[in-house]
Design a protein around this motif. Structure first.
Motif, PDB file in Angstrom:
ATOM      1  N   LEU A 145       0.850  -1.180   0.000  1.00 24.88           N
ATOM      2  CA  LEU A 145       0.000   0.000   0.000  1.00 24.88           C
ATOM      3  C   LEU A 145       0.887   1.232   0.000  1.00 24.88           C
ATOM      4  N   ARG A 146       0.560   2.179  -0.859  1.00 23.02           N
ATOM      5  CA  ARG A 146       1.307   3.428  -0.899  1.00 23.02           C
ATOM      6  C   ARG A 146       0.456   4.544  -0.311  1.00 23.02           C
ATOM      7  N   LEU A 147       1.063   5.327   0.563  1.00 22.69           N
ATOM      8  CA  LEU A 147       0.374   6.420   1.244  1.00 22.69           C
ATOM      9  C   LEU A 147       1.050   7.734   0.867  1.00 22.69           C
ATOM     10  N   ALA A 148       0.305   8.635   0.255  1.00 22.35           N
ATOM     11  CA  ALA A 148       0.840   9.925  -0.177  1.00 22.35           C
ATOM     12  C   ALA A 148       0.021  11.043   0.452  1.00 22.35           C
ATOM     13  N   ARG A 149       0.609  11.715   1.427  1.00 20.58           N
ATOM     14  CA  ARG A 149      -0.087  12.807   2.109  1.00 20.58           C
ATOM     15  C   ARG A 149      -0.204  14.026   1.188  1.00 20.58           C
ATOM     16  N   PRO A 150      -1.243  14.832   1.356  1.00 18.94           N
ATOM     17  CA  PRO A 150      -1.377  16.021   0.501  1.00 18.94           C
ATOM     18  C   PRO A 150      -0.244  17.011   0.736  1.00 18.94           C
ATOM     19  N   GLY A 151       0.374  17.445  -0.374  1.00 20.18           N
ATOM     20  CA  GLY A 151       1.398  18.471  -0.303  1.00 20.18           C
ATOM     21  C   GLY A 151       2.753  18.026   0.181  1.00 20.18           C
ATOM     22  N   ARG A 152       2.906  16.745   0.555  1.00 22.79           N
ATOM     23  CA  ARG A 152       4.197  16.238   1.011  1.00 22.79           C
ATOM     24  C   ARG A 152       4.859  15.422  -0.090  1.00 22.79           C
ATOM     25  N   THR A 153       6.169  15.303  -0.004  1.00 19.27           N
ATOM     26  CA  THR A 153       6.899  14.569  -1.041  1.00 19.27           C
ATOM     27  C   THR A 153       6.992  13.084  -0.669  1.00 19.27           C
ATOM     28  N   ASP A 154       5.824  12.443  -0.590  1.00 20.22           N
ATOM     29  CA  ASP A 154       5.782  11.008  -0.282  1.00 20.22           C
ATOM     30  C   ASP A 154       5.887  10.147  -1.532  1.00 20.22           C
ATOM     31  N   ASN A 155       5.894  10.779  -2.698  1.00 21.46           N
ATOM     32  CA  ASN A 155       5.918  10.041  -3.966  1.00 21.46           C
ATOM     33  C   ASN A 155       7.342   9.757  -4.420  1.00 21.46           C
TER      34      ASN A 155
END
Length: 269
Positions: A145-155
């Motif tokens: 599972l990939r979790l990408a928070r809004p506005g953060r560089t989680d990608n």
């Protein structure tokens, strides 16, 4: 490096030693699981996935796994809590985010909320040949599972999975669990799976992207402007794409929703 996502200009800052470019197309000598399909030229398709009941069970079960991971790092999260609000608990606490990711980055296929055989059956139908979620390079059978928070560089930075030998010859699946919208879903460069390596510049090994270190080699430069799209599968759809496509490298631009997605890989039987 400059690029455009859905007609909006973006800029990437990737650091790392460059690898000398080869004037060859990786996919020309590898297994192409898009071959013979109407979507082969683009390298991806968005299509109906499982039955509505199976899709709902899959999404609900995966959301509960995110809640379980949050509980393991010390948060009190009730059953049914909306996981797209993940960022409201974690905020900018990168240490805690990585602790959650440590639980969600790899699950055995026995933990998938629906029978993996059903997923394999549907993906086989969409690519016109029998495939399994079994990596022939290392024997791994897993999902994450990939979790990408809004506005953060989680990608991840822009990359091809096929730059890692263990991820060659396959096909990737992206299924929206929560918060996947036209502003946050995975980005890719259509048709780039057939580009020669000499058309772009990549790092030799892992890369530093926006100050964070990644194990996957990353795109550093392109001789021409990159045009990325967000295919954005709907609730009962799935995105299948070639691991030879350039993909990643886009922030979650949702105002108030974490993007959570199921990611799996498949290879020919």
């Amino acid at each position: 490096m400059k690029a455009r996502i859905q007609q909006q200009q973006v800029e990437y800052n990737v650091e790392g030693e460059s690898q000398p470019a080869e004037d060859r197309v990786l996919l020309a000598s590898d297994v192409d699981l898009t071959a013979g399909q109407p979507w082969s030229a683009a390298g991806y398709t968005v299509a109906p996935f499982l039955t509505p009941a199976e899709t709902a069970a899959l999404r609900a079960g995966l959301a509960e796994k995110v809640r379980e991971a949050l509980r393991k790092v010390g948060h009190h999260v009730p059953v049914g809590w909306p996981v797209e609000q993940y960022h409201t608990l974690i905020g900018d606490n990168q240490e805690q985010h990585l602790a959650v990711v440590n639980f969600t980055k790899e699950y055995s296929l026995e933990e998938l909320p629906v029978p993996v055989a059903r997923v394999e059956q549907r993906v086989s139908a969409l690519c016109g040949r029998a495939v399994r979620a079994l990596n022939p390079h290392n024997g791994q059978r897993a999902f994450h599972l990939r979790l990408a928070r809004p506005g953060r560089t989680d990608n991840n930075p822009l990359h091809r999975d096929a730059w890692l030998d263990r991820l060659r010859d396959g096909l990737n699946l992206y299924f929206p669990v929560a918060g996947s919208t036209e502003h946050s879903s995975l980005t890719l460069v259509p048709g780039s799976h057939r580009w020669p390596e000499s058309r772009t510049e990549r790092t030799a090994g892992g890369a530093v992207y926006n100050g964070a270190r990644y194990s996957v080699p990353a795109l550093k430069a392109s001789a021409e402007p990159l045009e990325l799209v967000r295919p954005n599968p709907a609730a009962e759809e799935v995105l299948l794409f070639s691991p030879y496509l350039l993909h990643g490298g886009a922030l979650n631009l949702n105002a108030d929703a974490t993007r959570i997605s199921l990611e799996m890989r498949f290879w020919a039987e």
